[in-house]
Design an enzyme around this catalytic site. Structure first.
Site, PDB file in Angstrom:
ATOM      1  CG  ASP A 274      -2.220   0.724   0.901  1.00  0.00           C
ATOM      2  OD1 ASP A 274      -2.754   1.326   1.826  1.00  0.00           O
ATOM      3  OD2 ASP A 274      -2.641   0.763  -0.267  1.00  0.00           O
ATOM      4  CB  THR A 275       0.041   4.440   1.461  1.00  0.00           C
ATOM      5  OG1 THR A 275      -1.341   4.216   1.322  1.00  0.00           O
ATOM      6  CG2 THR A 275       0.337   5.925   1.443  1.00  0.00           C
ATOM      7  CB  VAL A 276       5.170   5.037  -1.284  1.00  0.00           C
ATOM      8  CG1 VAL A 276       5.108   3.734  -2.067  1.00  0.00           C
ATOM      9  CG2 VAL A 276       4.710   6.214  -2.140  1.00  0.00           C
TER      10      VAL A 276
END
Lengths: 364, 364
Positions: free
Chosen positions: B189-191
């Site tokens: 998911d999200t960086v």
């Protein structure tokens, strides 16, 4: 007990009666749900539908137009029983955005295959698609535009264009006029409702057409978790709280105002009325998160606090805007409504007024 | 000092080296901004662009596809210096969503006429319009789809369709397979990135392609105020904190995880490492807001805490997912990178691992 508000803003004196009547109608609709054995979250949904359908409010039909002349709505609902939240943002053509938020909330109750997670916030064209699939009423864009909202849009857009064209003489005249009218507070913001049902569970909901001349795609507090609504009756070991907020969306998001108020009301530092006043003063008007804000701090809140141990329910409302129309209704009684007005000496956006009412739980 | 992560998830063993190299590249890019006199928020933007442009990550190019097969991204940035936040949600075709979030942030620094308020969150087609006006790079939809993401989409969509068609035998096979692979954690998911600049100001940013098979219009934590990022260096009288989070978006929004972690790290109850561990355990895995959640609690965070009085900077990362790739870089030094792995005995979504590093402020 159900309570509603029609948006923190500035009501014209000739419309006061209409706001009071509308508040009562919304309360009756919500209370009918409770009286037929429904839940707080269902009642909140039904009450807000009444507010959305009325052109008096900046929600659903009659919403403010975007800079490009469209209607894009935000709405959310939170159920204190399970702490679940559903919201839609920047959605076009949906007649009742609150019902879309309610549908998004409800779908989270159903487990999905593959460990998929139901969304909490759905926006734009995806939200419209969701509404259609859910069988909600979708209308043509112009069906949501009221005469009043269109007039307001044309007026402020022409002022803005005049400013952009650099006509300074015009600016001065317009800016004086605008300053006197306060462009934002003139078009009341987010409407909302809070409710406690027969089982002692609370819910809160809100719906908004957003700020005047807002940018396309802008999502305000009515769709933001922790900002537009809060509801918590998850356990019996502490007060049950439902809050809905209204005002300048970006300011309310930056202060996560609904959650912030709920947390302060749960603690009961002094008493609910003083706690709400202090919260709106210290954590909204004077919030360090709003230091950079170039405009007045315009906000308001409607809150319900039920203390099970004392069998007391406090209903509270406060605002920094010039007016807030509030209605409330106990089961088996007639609805009440009133317009809370900031005192003449107080400056809009810099002062807070808080009022409230107390009830016993067995009669809510 | 700048630090980045590539998303809390499950990295295949053959990709570990690539994640480490990518983390280092992103750090170098961000540090180049600091070394040329730039600010923390500028550095965060540049570092995340590197992460977005790489197909290894679920952000920008290579993002997960929606149920309908599109790419819709979320991103946000917060500057601790002025506490301003900018975000975009469910935006299509924008090559670097973080730069759109950064542009939305920057516009809040300019006062508008008529008391208009700049938006904090812009979504969908309105966000795309904003990106075009701002001169940001807009590409055709298919240019953001990586081979890996498309393969993943086709696979999970066929599994989902098989389940919906009611073929139970197939279900069982697929579900076992999916369970073993953990559909969510398999696609990181999200960086994110956190940074402290020469003036001691902090910033945080994050970017995400969202969950596998997400609904069109769904907005995750990467665009939610208080959830995806937090940054606060507004005053010198308390520690300066920057946090970015990653994992299952809805769970991170419901726990407002970035803000929650920041608040706990500011207090320093035990020490930053223990405080982060306790926060992820008590306020994420065991959060009462996630009681209804039908899936494992998948999340992670990267946090930077600078204590001016002690001249100490703590860099911390923790996660409940099986892995998290982290990189960090001090001024004038080479970048470091490592893969944090949940121990074999620990169960993904039920256990937390926290690591960190300490630095003196004069050398950050």
């Amino acid at each position: 007990m159900i309570a509603v508000h029609c948006g923190a803003g500035h009501y014209s004196s000739k419309s006061l009666k209409d706001y009071k009547l509308l508040s009562k109608r919304a309360c009756k609709k919500g209370m009918a749900v409770i009286e037929s054995g429904g839940t707080a979250v269902q009642a909140v949904n039904e009450a807000i539908i009444v507010l959305e359908n009325d052109p008096l409010t900046n929600a659903g039909f009659g919403s403010n137009l975007t800079l490009e002349g469209n209607i894009e709505c935000d709405a959310s609902v939170m159920n204190g029983e399970n702490l679940l939240f559903g919201a839609c943002g920047a959605v076009k053509k949906v007649k009742n955005p609150i019902s879309l938020a309610y549908d998004i909330y409800k779908r989270q109750l159903l487990p999905l295959p593959l460990g998929l997670v139901s969304p909490q916030l759905v926006v734009g064209s995806g939200a419209l698609m969701h509404a259609k699939k859910a069988g909600l009423k979708v209308v043509k864009q112009h069906k949501l535009i009221s005469k009043k909202a269109l007039k307001c849009h044309i007026k402020y857009k022409s002022i803005l264009e005049s400013i952009h064209s650099g006509n300074e003489d015009t600016n001065e005249i317009y800016l004086t006029e605008v300053s006197a009218e306060s462009s934002y507070s003139n078009r009341n913001d987010t409407v909302g409702a809070v409710c406690i049902d027969e089982k002692g569970h609370v819910a809160a909901g809100c719906s908004s057409g957003g700020l005047v001349l807002k940018r396309s795609g802008r999502v305000g507090q009515a769709a933001h978790y922790g900002a537009g609504v809060w509801a918590d009756s998850f356990t019996n070991d502490r007060p049950k709280i439902a809050v809905c907020t209204t005002g300048c969306g970006e300011q309310i998001v930056q202060t996560l105002l609904a959650k912030t108020i709920a947390e302060d009301l749960i603690l009961e530092k002094v008493c609910p009325t003083v706690d709400l006043h202090n919260c709106l003063t210290d954590k909204f008007i004077r919030s360090r998160f709003l230091t950079r804000s170039h405009v007045s701090k315009l906000g308001g809140a409607l809150a319900l606090r039920a203390d099970v141990t004392k069998a007391e329910v406090s209903l509270l409302w406060g605002h920094t805007t010039s007016s807030l129309a509030v209605g409330y209704m106990k089961k088996g009684e007639k609805p009440h409504s009133q317009i809370s007005i900031l005192p003449d000496k107080a400056q809009e956006g810099h002062s807070v007024i808080v009022s409230g009412a107390e009830f016993y739980m067995d009669s809510t």
